[in-house]
Design a protein around this motif. Structure first.
Motif, PDB file in Angstrom:
ATOM      1  N   SER A  65      16.044  42.435  53.475  1.00 32.99           N
ATOM      2  CA  SER A  65      15.169  43.500  53.003  1.00 32.99           C
ATOM      3  C   SER A  65      13.722  43.022  52.970  1.00 32.99           C
ATOM      4  O   SER A  65      13.419  41.852  53.255  1.00 32.99           O
ATOM      5  N   ALA A  66      12.819  43.922  52.585  1.00 31.82           N
ATOM      6  CA  ALA A  66      11.400  43.576  52.510  1.00 31.82           C
ATOM      7  C   ALA A  66      11.148  42.490  51.470  1.00 31.82           C
ATOM      8  O   ALA A  66      10.266  41.643  51.654  1.00 31.82           O
ATOM      9  N   ASN A  67      11.909  42.502  50.402  1.00 28.55           N
ATOM     10  CA  ASN A  67      11.729  41.469  49.375  1.00 28.55           C
ATOM     11  C   ASN A  67      12.075  40.081  49.918  1.00 28.55           C
ATOM     12  O   ASN A  67      11.411  39.092  49.564  1.00 28.55           O
ATOM     13  N   HIS A  68      13.084  39.992  50.758  1.00 23.17           N
ATOM     14  CA  HIS A  68      13.413  38.714  51.390  1.00 23.17           C
ATOM     15  C   HIS A  68      12.269  38.253  52.301  1.00 23.17           C
ATOM     16  O   HIS A  68      11.949  37.057  52.344  1.00 23.17           O
ATOM     17  N   TYR A  69      11.682  39.195  53.011  1.00 27.23           N
ATOM     18  CA  TYR A  69      10.535  38.863  53.850  1.00 27.23           C
ATOM     19  C   TYR A  69       9.387  38.306  53.012  1.00 27.23           C
ATOM     20  O   TYR A  69       8.751  37.309  53.383  1.00 27.23           O
ATOM     21  N   LEU A  70       9.096  38.955  51.903  1.00 31.39           N
ATOM     22  CA  LEU A  70       7.977  38.514  51.068  1.00 31.39           C
ATOM     23  C   LEU A  70       8.228  37.123  50.501  1.00 31.39           C
ATOM     24  O   LEU A  70       7.304  36.297  50.434  1.00 31.39           O
ATOM     25  N   ARG A  71       9.447  36.843  50.087  1.00 28.17           N
ATOM     26  CA  ARG A  71       9.763  35.506  49.593  1.00 28.17           C
ATOM     27  C   ARG A  71       9.634  34.466  50.707  1.00 28.17           C
ATOM     28  O   ARG A  71       9.131  33.351  50.482  1.00 28.17           O
ATOM     29  N   TYR A  72      10.067  34.839  51.900  1.00 27.53           N
ATOM     30  CA  TYR A  72       9.972  33.924  53.040  1.00 27.53           C
ATOM     31  C   TYR A  72       8.511  33.629  53.393  1.00 27.53           C
ATOM     32  O   TYR A  72       8.132  32.470  53.632  1.00 27.53           O
ATOM     33  N   ILE A  73       7.673  34.662  53.418  1.00 25.86           N
ATOM     34  CA  ILE A  73       6.249  34.472  53.726  1.00 25.86           C
ATOM     35  C   ILE A  73       5.563  33.650  52.633  1.00 25.86           C
ATOM     36  O   ILE A  73       4.732  32.774  52.920  1.00 25.86           O
ATOM     37  N   ARG A  74       5.908  33.902  51.379  1.00 22.94           N
ATOM     38  CA  ARG A  74       5.280  33.172  50.278  1.00 22.94           C
ATOM     39  C   ARG A  74       5.665  31.698  50.302  1.00 22.94           C
ATOM     40  O   ARG A  74       4.853  30.825  49.966  1.00 22.94           O
ATOM     41  N   GLN A  75       6.882  31.385  50.739  1.00 19.39           N
ATOM     42  CA  GLN A  75       7.295  29.987  50.830  1.00 19.39           C
ATOM     43  C   GLN A  75       6.499  29.227  51.879  1.00 19.39           C
ATOM     44  O   GLN A  75       6.254  28.018  51.732  1.00 19.39           O
ATOM     45  N   ILE A  76       6.064  29.928  52.928  1.00 15.41           N
ATOM     46  CA  ILE A  76       5.352  29.260  54.023  1.00 15.41           C
ATOM     47  C   ILE A  76       3.838  29.289  53.815  1.00 15.41           C
ATOM     48  O   ILE A  76       3.157  28.270  53.938  1.00 15.41           O
ATOM     49  N   ASP A  77       3.277  30.468  53.497  1.00 17.69           N
ATOM     50  CA  ASP A  77       1.825  30.636  53.398  1.00 17.69           C
ATOM     51  C   ASP A  77       1.310  30.753  51.972  1.00 17.69           C
ATOM     52  O   ASP A  77       0.093  30.853  51.779  1.00 17.69           O
ATOM     53  N   GLY A  78       2.207  30.799  50.990  1.00 21.00           N
ATOM     54  CA  GLY A  78       1.743  30.988  49.627  1.00 21.00           C
ATOM     55  C   GLY A  78       1.422  32.453  49.347  1.00 21.00           C
ATOM     56  O   GLY A  78       1.559  33.330  50.205  1.00 21.00           O
ATOM     57  N   VAL A  79       0.949  32.718  48.137  1.00 19.99           N
ATOM     58  CA  VAL A  79       0.618  34.088  47.743  1.00 19.99           C
ATOM     59  C   VAL A  79      -0.522  34.662  48.580  1.00 19.99           C
ATOM     60  O   VAL A  79      -0.456  35.831  49.008  1.00 19.99           O
ATOM     61  N   PRO A  80      -1.620  33.906  48.883  1.00 16.83           N
ATOM     62  CA  PRO A  80      -2.666  34.489  49.747  1.00 16.83           C
ATOM     63  C   PRO A  80      -2.157  34.912  51.119  1.00 16.83           C
ATOM     64  O   PRO A  80      -2.721  35.824  51.734  1.00 16.83           O
ATOM     65  N   GLY A  81      -1.107  34.245  51.597  1.00 17.82           N
ATOM     66  CA  GLY A  81      -0.573  34.617  52.902  1.00 17.82           C
ATOM     67  C   GLY A  81       0.062  35.984  52.942  1.00 17.82           C
ATOM     68  O   GLY A  81       0.245  36.561  54.021  1.00 17.82           O
ATOM     69  N   LEU A  82       0.395  36.540  51.774  1.00 15.28           N
ATOM     70  CA  LEU A  82       0.968  37.888  51.725  1.00 15.28           C
ATOM     71  C   LEU A  82      -0.061  38.952  52.074  1.00 15.28           C
ATOM     72  O   LEU A  82       0.307  40.102  52.327  1.00 15.28           O
TER      73      LEU A  82
END
Length: 345
Positions: free
Chosen positions: A106-123
């Motif tokens: 889901s979209a929440n899984h995507y957001l967690r995945y992006i945050r793990q790689i780029d951090g919160v600013p990467g969102l």
């Protein structure tokens, strides 16, 4: 003398020739002055209403922009879904009917995945270009309509003429705004697509414009424009037509009209959603980012080819449902497909 006295008593003194003409002129001037005063008063009231409306429109726009900025990470995840980027495998779960089904993240899984790689600013990658596009759309979408004097159309006596005039005006506003803001959409999509291949080519607005102009010329800023325009015009036509028919034949009462408008809008958006997917794919296809080239995406020559390919592979509705994404049977059967879904199994 008696008759003269009677005439004087009954009719009063006579006003001869020039005096009568002067009195008529004075009366006309007085009436004209009253009319001018009334017109000036109406203009003053219109100005007051305009001044009052502008702050309301400004605050509504700011509220809409703030909400869009807060929800941008979900738009980011949606763009990645539309581009076919699936970094996590599908999982086995049960649907509403209790049947075993494959579900995509889901979209929440995507957001967690992006945050793990780029951090919160990467969102918030691509937020500035998206905000610029929304601002330009809001500021200049009605410029052509105002230039033609179609902002406030007179209400037509015939309902069909009124429907056509309103739809033509709204279509012109939509086309103008989309034509002005689409380059920012292309930049925003490519900035978000850089997450796939970890590129830094489209880091700034100026650098993005220079890169696109160098690679594809001015037309490169408008790749994917036609499917997005057709999608928005299709939604406008369906919603306007169905709403007009419902109002004409009284299919819905006044209490349920707002709810029915929402349902009509949702149905029209879902009907033309594949064109939104095509617009996102064409904005990225063949560019300098890895997400727009094999193995993530074929390089499409025309948007019609992109639409046909997505429909055949069952990907034309990807990203439409962001929180409960079912892997369709068509996608499951594509075990040897070199694009997208083969990486999920």
């Amino acid at each position: 003398m008696a008759m003269d006295d009677c005439d004087i008593d009954v009719f009063g003194p006579r006003i001869e020739g020039g005096a009568a003409l002067l009195a008529n002129r004075e009366l006309a001037v007085a009436l004209r002055a009253d009319g001018d005063e009334a017109e000036e008063e109406n203009r003053a009231l219109d100005c007051v209403e305009t001044v009052r409306a502008k702050p309301n429109e400004f605050w509504r726009f700011m509220l809409r922009m703030s909400l869009g900025a807060v929800m941008h990470p979900y738009e980011y995840a949606k763009i990645l879904m539309q581009l076919g980027f699936e970094p996590m495998p599908a999982v086995i779960s049960t649907n509403w009917l209790g049947r075993t089904t494959l579900f995509l993240p889901s979209a929440n899984h995507y957001l967690r995945y992006i945050r793990q790689i780029d951090g919160v600013p990467g969102l918030y990658r691509g937020l500035i270009a998206r905000v610029m596009g929304s601002t330009v759309y809001a500021a200049f979408s009605g410029s052509l309509v105002n230039l033609l004097g179609w902002r406030h159309l007179e209400t037509q006596t015939h309902p069909f003429r009124n429907y056509l005039c309103n739809m033509l005006r709204d279509a012109l506003i939509l086309t103008t705004g989309l034509a002005i803001s689409h380059p920012f959409y292309v930049i925003s999509v490519r900035q978000m697509a850089q997450f796939v291949g970890r590129e830094v080519i489209y880091s700034s607005l100026k650098g993005s414009v220079e890169e696109i102009l160098q690679q594809a010329g001015p037309l490169g800023l408008y790749v994917g424009f036609v499917p997005r325009l057709l999608s928005d015009l299709g939604v406008l036509f369906c919603t306007s037509t169905l709403s007009a028919l419902c109002a004409r034949f009284g299919l819905f009462n006044s209490r349920r009209r707002e709810y029915n408008s929402v349902l009509i809008q949702f149905g029209a958006v879902m009907l033309f959603y594949p064109l939104q997917v095509v617009g996102a794919c064409m904005a990225c296809s063949g560019s300098a980012v890895a997400a727009g080239a094999p193995p993530y995406m074929p390089v499409y020559g025309q948007w019609v080819d992109c639409l046909s390919d997505l429909v055949v592979r069952g990907d034309h509705y990807r990203g439409a449902f962001m929180f409960r994404r079912v892997l369709s049977k068509v996608q499951v059967q594509r075990s040897r497909d070199p694009f997208t879904v083969s990486r999920l199994m």
